[in-house]
Write a protein that holds these residues in place. Structure first.
Motif, short mmCIF file in Angstrom:
data_model
loop_
_atom_site.label_atom_id
_atom_site.label_comp_id
_atom_site.label_asym_id
_atom_site.label_seq_id
_atom_site.Cartn_x
_atom_site.Cartn_y
_atom_site.Cartn_z
N SER A 124 5.16 -1.99 -7.73
CA SER A 124 6.40 -2.53 -7.09
C SER A 124 7.07 -3.87 -7.66
CB SER A 124 6.16 -2.07 -5.95
OG SER A 124 5.42 -2.81 -5.54
N TRP B 112 5.47 -6.28 -5.86
CA TRP B 112 5.98 -6.54 -4.53
C TRP B 112 4.01 -7.79 -4.36
CZ3 TRP B 112 9.01 -7.89 -1.08
CH2 TRP B 112 10.39 -6.91 -1.28
N LYS C 144 8.68 -10.54 -3.34
CA LYS C 144 8.79 -9.33 -4.40
C LYS C 144 8.79 -10.41 -5.96
CE LYS C 144 11.54 -5.30 -6.48
NZ LYS C 144 10.23 -4.63 -6.72
#
Length: 429
Positions: free
Chosen positions: A155, A157, A162
């Motif tokens: 993802s 993150w 992020k």
């Protein structure tokens, strides 16, 4: 190592690694907990009675190791809370009695609670610093890893960032540095927190402390009474065999000299000369007896000069260092003096030593005496060298004796006595 200001980066790194080193004891502790709980119901068929003492003893050994480790690594002292073992019968009845005694000790159940809770609370405290450091290192690697991670389906993150571009990967670097700094910063605090958590479960409760204190006072009172009775018997024996016998002989000689004075003056003179020599010997014996009870130099000049006098009288080369800001209580001075005397005697008789160093100092309400010799080592409290007697003498004053005597030497005997200064210093040190 204590937590707080002034701890360097190296010490903080050691604290973080020590936190990781706490983990290996948590697994066997949990295993012992599970086994103990498993065998408790089996007491009804006898198997638990045979196995539980072994499991509880192993748990106590692991708890003792954790107590020593906490003190060595953080300075948090954790006293042993266990009740002293009574005498058990032989055979199976003795095994049953031992099991009942162990299960009846509240410290056993606190050990079991610790072995379960340490895996949860202790594990979090132990690895938290390393977790922050590892997370920080991962942040430092983001500029090199972010594309690979995104391609692998991650993802992106990194905590609250992020990381989906080169710019965000660069921002992760200072955040990673902050995590590393924070991990190193909290490491000694977490290590000490783990030690305090361990003490909360493995230290004696207030009730147990009172029981141990009462038992200790009872034992030391009994030992003090026995020591006083033995000392009185020694004084009586020395008087009877020494000075008293000489005084009786002197009286007989004086009577004979009186009878010979008219008829044989030369024989009377010889008896009087013999009586005078006997009186000098009796006086010396009385002086030695008084010196053995309470040496005059100790009464007049204090412990420091009295220990120096012992060093001068010893056949060994003795160096004495004294740092006493005042006079101590007379009973404490006497206990310290005779303890040093016994240790020096042991060094001369048993240690094959040539040099002895004696350090006497007063710090924080305690008299601390350290005696080190360069002998062969191998001394032990149970070898009949008088050290156990010293320990009992010091125990009367709530004092302690620690022995470090590896084979090959050196031997260090450390004695501590709680005390207060009763008067300012009256002699040089």
């Amino acid at each position: 190592m204590s937590a707080g200001a002034g701890v360097g980066i190296r010490d903080r790194g050691i604290a973080a690694l020590r936190g990781l080193a706490l983990v290996p004891t948590m697994v066997p502790a949990l295993a012992l907990f599970c086994l103990t709980v498993t065998f408790l119901p089996l007491m009804v068929i006898g198997i638990g009675v045979l196995v539980l003492p072994v499991l509880i003893t192993a748990t106590r050994g692991l708890a003792d190791f954790s107590r020593r480790r906490a003190e060595a690594w953080t300075g948090v002292h954790i006293a042993r809370p266990y009740r002293p073992a009574p005498k058990f019968d032989r055979g199976i009845p003795g095994v049953v009695q031992r099991t009942r005694w162990m299960l009846g000790d509240p410290a056993t159940w606190r050990d079991l609670l610790w072995s379960l809770a340490d895996l949860a609370v202790g594990l979090a405290l132990a690895i938290l610093p390393l977790g922050f450091i590892a997370q920080g290192v991962f942040g430092l690697l983001q500029p090199f890893l972010w594309e690979t991670l995104i391609d692998a389906g991650d993802s992106g993150w990194y905590t609250f960032l992020k990381v989906d571009s080169a710019g965000m990967a660069v921002l992760a670097v200072p955040l990673g540095l902050a995590y590393i700094v924070f991990g190193f910063f909290i490491a000694p605090y977490m290590l000490r927190a783990h030690a305090l958590f361990t003490r909360s479960l493995l230290a004696p409760t207030r009730k147990a402390e009172m029981e141990l204190r009462v038992r200790h006072l009872t034992d030391t009172r009994s030992e003090a009474v026995d020591a006083s009775a033995a000392e009185l018997r020694r004084i009586e024996r020395d008087l009877h065999d020494g000075a008293q016998a000489r005084l009786v002989a002197m009286g007989m000689n004086l009577g004979a000299a009186e009878a010979l004075l008219e008829t044989n003056p030369e024989a009377a003179r010889a008896l009087l000369t013999e009586t005078r020599e006997a009186s000098a010997k009796a006086l010396n014996e009385l002086r030695d007896l008084v010196r053995g009870i309470h040496p005059p130099v100790l009464a007049d000049r204090g412990l420091g000069d009295a220990v120096r006098a012992l060093g001068l009288e010893s056949p060994l080369h003795v160096e004495v260092s004294v740092d006493l800001p005042g006079r101590l209580e007379a009973p404490v001075e006497s206990a310290g003096y005779f303890a040093v005397n016994e240790v020096l005697t042991n060094a001369a008789k048993h240690a094959q030593a040539r040099n002895v160093w004696v350090d006497v100092r007063y710090r924080a309400g305690r008299l601390r005496i350290e005696v080190t010799d360069d002998g062969r080592g191998g001394a032990a409290l149970d070898k009949g060298t008088g050290l156990r007697g010293i320990e009992r003498r010091l125990g009367t004053f709530d004092g302690t004796l620690a022995l470090d005597s590896p084979r090959g030497g050196p031997t260090t005997v450390t004695m501590e006595l709680p005390c207060v200064l009763s008067s300012p210093k009256t002699s040089p040190s």
